[in-house]
Motif scaffolding. Structure first.
Motif, PDB file in Angstrom:
ATOM      1  N   LEU A  55       0.830  -1.207   0.000  1.00 36.34           N
ATOM      2  CA  LEU A  55       0.000   0.000   0.000  1.00 36.34           C
ATOM      3  C   LEU A  55       0.865   1.257   0.000  1.00 36.34           C
ATOM      4  O   LEU A  55       0.619   2.193  -0.764  1.00 36.34           O
ATOM      5  N   TRP A  56       1.884   1.285   0.854  1.00 37.75           N
ATOM      6  CA  TRP A  56       2.815   2.414   0.928  1.00 37.75           C
ATOM      7  C   TRP A  56       3.429   2.686  -0.448  1.00 37.75           C
ATOM      8  O   TRP A  56       3.476   3.827  -0.911  1.00 37.75           O
ATOM      9  N   ALA A  61       2.326   1.630  -3.405  1.00 36.61           N
ATOM     10  CA  ALA A  61       1.294   1.995  -4.378  1.00 36.61           C
ATOM     11  C   ALA A  61       0.962   3.482  -4.276  1.00 36.61           C
ATOM     12  O   ALA A  61       0.776   4.159  -5.295  1.00 36.61           O
ATOM     13  N   ILE A  62       0.916   3.994  -3.061  1.00 40.14           N
ATOM     14  CA  ILE A  62       0.700   5.435  -2.866  1.00 40.14           C
ATOM     15  C   ILE A  62       1.865   6.206  -3.487  1.00 40.14           C
ATOM     16  O   ILE A  62       1.661   7.227  -4.151  1.00 40.14           O
ATOM     17  N   GLY A  63       3.085   5.694  -3.303  1.00 38.81           N
ATOM     18  CA  GLY A  63       4.255   6.311  -3.936  1.00 38.81           C
ATOM     19  C   GLY A  63       4.132   6.326  -5.452  1.00 38.81           C
ATOM     20  O   GLY A  63       4.496   7.315  -6.099  1.00 38.81           O
ATOM     21  N   CYS A  64       3.611   5.242  -6.015  1.00 35.72           N
ATOM     22  CA  CYS A  64       3.408   5.186  -7.476  1.00 35.72           C
ATOM     23  C   CYS A  64       2.412   6.251  -7.925  1.00 35.72           C
ATOM     24  O   CYS A  64       2.614   6.903  -8.950  1.00 35.72           O
ATOM     25  N   TYR A  65       1.362   6.436  -7.155  1.00 35.41           N
ATOM     26  CA  TYR A  65       0.374   7.460  -7.485  1.00 35.41           C
ATOM     27  C   TYR A  65       1.025   8.848  -7.519  1.00 35.41           C
ATOM     28  O   TYR A  65       0.847   9.608  -8.469  1.00 35.41           O
ATOM     29  N   GLY A  93      12.254   2.045   3.613  1.00 38.22           N
ATOM     30  CA  GLY A  93      13.025   1.234   2.664  1.00 38.22           C
ATOM     31  C   GLY A  93      14.008   0.315   3.373  1.00 38.22           C
ATOM     32  O   GLY A  93      14.139  -0.868   3.022  1.00 38.22           O
ATOM     33  N   VAL A  94      14.700   0.832   4.376  1.00 38.97           N
ATOM     34  CA  VAL A  94      15.638   0.015   5.158  1.00 38.97           C
ATOM     35  C   VAL A  94      14.863  -1.077   5.903  1.00 38.97           C
ATOM     36  O   VAL A  94      15.282  -2.239   5.946  1.00 38.97           O
ATOM     37  N   THR A 117       7.228  -1.365  -5.053  1.00 37.05           N
ATOM     38  CA  THR A 117       5.924  -2.018  -5.225  1.00 37.05           C
ATOM     39  C   THR A 117       6.099  -3.473  -5.640  1.00 37.05           C
ATOM     40  O   THR A 117       5.456  -4.373  -5.085  1.00 37.05           O
ATOM     41  N   LEU A 118       6.980  -3.713  -6.599  1.00 42.88           N
ATOM     42  CA  LEU A 118       7.245  -5.098  -7.014  1.00 42.88           C
ATOM     43  C   LEU A 118       7.843  -5.915  -5.873  1.00 42.88           C
ATOM     44  O   LEU A 118       7.529  -7.102  -5.716  1.00 42.88           O
TER      45      LEU A 118
END
Length: 144
Positions: free
Chosen positions: A20-21, A23-27, A127-128, A70-71
């Protein structure tokens, strides 16, 4: 010592939150490609100038960071060991993106460290965490 067995439900909850985190970044990345400096709301003249001076690869680095993240999260959801390298790629792209922004522009001086730096640090910390979490899951044979 590795322990195998059923993957706990909380593992999937964490993987879903990471998905979800990202996917929001992708948006927001899509919005930046689409709207440029206006992606985060009304832009000042400084924002427009700064965005206009970013190198061509900057947005693609952003896309790589959120796309690989996301992947990676989706790989976690299917218990794939591809999650680890994807999260590493995502973090490296993130460091390149924000490293370039902070090292080559005057954004911190113009907007202030308190306004500019905290959110990128949160993103990097997540990310870490994703990399650590994947290694933790691999050690328990939840991800192979």
């Amino acid at each position: 010592m590795a322990q195998s067995g059923l993957v706990p439900i909380w593992f999937y909850v964490v993987a879903m939150l990471l998905a979800l985190w990202n996917a929001i970044g992708c948006y927001f990345c899509f919005q930046q490609f689409r709207l440029g400096a206006e992606a985060m709301g009304p832009a000042t003249e400084y924002d427009r100038t700064l965005y206009g001076r970013l190198p061509w690869w900057y947005n693609y680095c952003y896309a790589l960071a959120v796309g690989a993240g996301t992947l990676g999260a989706l790989a976690l959801l299917i218990n794939s060991s591809l999650a680890h390298p994807l999260f590493v790629i995502s973090l490296v792209a993130l460091v390149l993106q924000f490293g370039y922004l902070f090292a080559t522009t005057d954004i911190i001086r113009q907007k202030g460290v308190g306004k500019v730096v905290p959110f990128p640090l949160v993103i990097a910390a997540i990310g870490v965490f994703a990399i650590w979490f994947t290694a933790y899951a691999q050690a328990r044979l939840w991800v192979m």
